[in-house]
Motif scaffolding. Structure first.
Motif, PDB file in Angstrom:
ATOM      1  N   ASN A 184     -64.664  63.542  15.484  1.00  7.53           N
ATOM      2  CA  ASN A 184     -64.634  62.471  16.469  1.00  7.53           C
ATOM      3  C   ASN A 184     -65.489  62.820  17.679  1.00  7.53           C
ATOM      4  N   MET A 224     -64.183  57.851  19.001  1.00  5.55           N
ATOM      5  CA  MET A 224     -64.546  57.233  17.726  1.00  5.55           C
ATOM      6  C   MET A 224     -65.013  58.307  16.760  1.00  5.55           C
ATOM      7  N   THR A 225     -65.115  57.953  15.515  1.00  4.26           N
ATOM      8  CA  THR A 225     -65.611  58.895  14.519  1.00  4.26           C
ATOM      9  C   THR A 225     -67.090  59.186  14.770  1.00  4.26           C
ATOM     10  N   GLU A 285     -69.434  58.928  12.671  1.00  3.53           N
ATOM     11  CA  GLU A 285     -70.218  57.863  12.054  1.00  3.53           C
ATOM     12  C   GLU A 285     -70.290  56.636  12.957  1.00  3.53           C
ATOM     13  N   ALA A 286     -69.164  56.260  13.578  1.00  2.47           N
ATOM     14  CA  ALA A 286     -69.161  55.105  14.467  1.00  2.47           C
ATOM     15  C   ALA A 286     -70.007  55.370  15.711  1.00  2.47           C
ATOM     16  N   SER A 300     -73.620  55.091  14.882  1.00  3.76           N
ATOM     17  CA  SER A 300     -74.034  53.698  14.676  1.00  3.76           C
ATOM     18  C   SER A 300     -74.434  53.045  15.988  1.00  3.76           C
TER      19      SER A 300
END
Length: 345
Positions: free
Chosen positions: A190, A202-203, A205-206, A209
């Protein structure tokens, strides 16, 4: 017609069978305290382990042998275990020859090319399925988000040795390599940072993004989706001409007026002008920072954005929180890791 093969059998153990094994025999000496679950029998029924070069075409060539040496028809039903690694364009797993192509039966998640561009919506999709918004400025269509591709347009890893990087909202902090190295898959974990006084967690990956990934110059040159290229010096010059030089920095920034703070800094920086008279372009640069050449030291999150050009000398563009212009540099360390924006060919 594709079938899914999930069943594997192990006799003599409750441990998983080796990848590609149909039947694996294991025997344990329960009286030996030193065995610690180790097997002294590893034989069984396994598939031929090969490295597939392609999923269709000439059968021999697809298996890395002489072209025309294997008849397509007589080998229908041939089943093999493809030993492709994380960066192989063909996912590891079990494949059967149909007479025309290798069909995937099971193993790991199959890899497929999801690249596309939707002219109506302006959405660009790369090989992995990452989607980016785009917009036309003057006569050129730009991505309005930072690139976050891990794979080249052919599906192979951009850098199978060193990987690419991301800046997890930290500044001047040396982090474990596993925390910021991206090789084939996004590492779990995170990220936490503050935006407009709100703590956001957030993760990885998020987070990526939103802020994108970071590339060396050489990595950047092979990273854009097919039909797109890393913005050239001329592309940036044309963009500047289109938007005009007045308050150019504010026009290029995203989340204008938002205040960002890193996890290891008590100072918040307002990203761009809050002047409502400034026309925002929608180019949406965010203060993603960058990563030093050692690949371990992430810096400048919340204060700056650095973006590569395709100039052979490694020229790049730089935008800081304190200035209203897009600064240009004619050279730089090619192993610095900056953001990338792609332009349609």
């Amino acid at each position: 017609m594709n079938n899914t093969l999930l069943g594997q059998v192990t006799i003599g153990s409750d441990k998983l069978a080796a990848s590609g094994a149909l039947l694996q025999l294991k025997e344990f000496d329960t009286t030996d305290a030193q065995s610690d679950g180790l097997s002294n029998t590893t034989k069984g029924l396994g598939m031929p382990r090969v490295e597939l070069k392609a999923l269709d075409g000439d059968l021999g060539l697809s298996m890395g042998v002489q072209g025309g040496s294997l008849d397509k028809t007589t080998h229908i039903g041939l089943t093999v275990y493809h030993v492709g690694d994380l960066c192989s364009p063909i996912a590891a797993g079990i494949y059967v020859w149909s007479g025309d192509n290798w069909q995937y039966l099971g193993g790991t998640v199959p890899r497929r090319d999801r690249a596309s561009f939707n002219e109506a919506s302006g959405i660009l999709t790369d090989f992995e399925g990452n989607q980016y918004t785009t917009k036309v400025f003057g006569t050129k269509r730009w991505m309005t988000q930072n690139l976050r591709a891990i794979r080249k347009p052919d599906g192979t890893c951009i850098d199978p040795v060193d990987g690419v990087r991301f800046n997890p909202a930290k500044n001047a902090t040396v982090m474990p390599l596993a925390q910021i190295k991206v090789l084939g898959v996004m590492p779990s974990g995170n990220v936490t940072y503050t935006e407009n006084g709100i703590v956001k967690t957030m993760t990885n990956e998020a987070f990526v993004s939103i802020f994108g990934l970071f590339y060396t110059w050489n990595q950047a040159m092979v990273a854009c989706p097919k039909g797109w290229h890393v913005a050239s010096v001329q592309d940036w010059a044309d963009l500047t001409t289109t938007l005009g030089v007045t308050d150019l920095g504010a026009k290029l920034r995203g989340n204008v007026g938002a205040t960002y703070k890193t996890t290891d800094s008590g100072v918040g920086y307002k990203w761009g002008s809050a002047d409502p008279a400034v026309t925002i372009s929608g180019f949406n640069i965010l203060p993603a920072g960058w990563v030093r050449e050692d690949g371990l030291n992430a810096v400048a999150f919340s204060t700056s954005a650095y973006l590569w050009t395709s100039a052979p000398a490694g020229g790049y563009r730089y935008l800081s929180f304190s200035g209203s212009t897009l600064s240009s540099f004619g050279s730089g360390n090619l192993n610095f890791r900056f953001s990338v924006r792609c332009v349609q060919d």
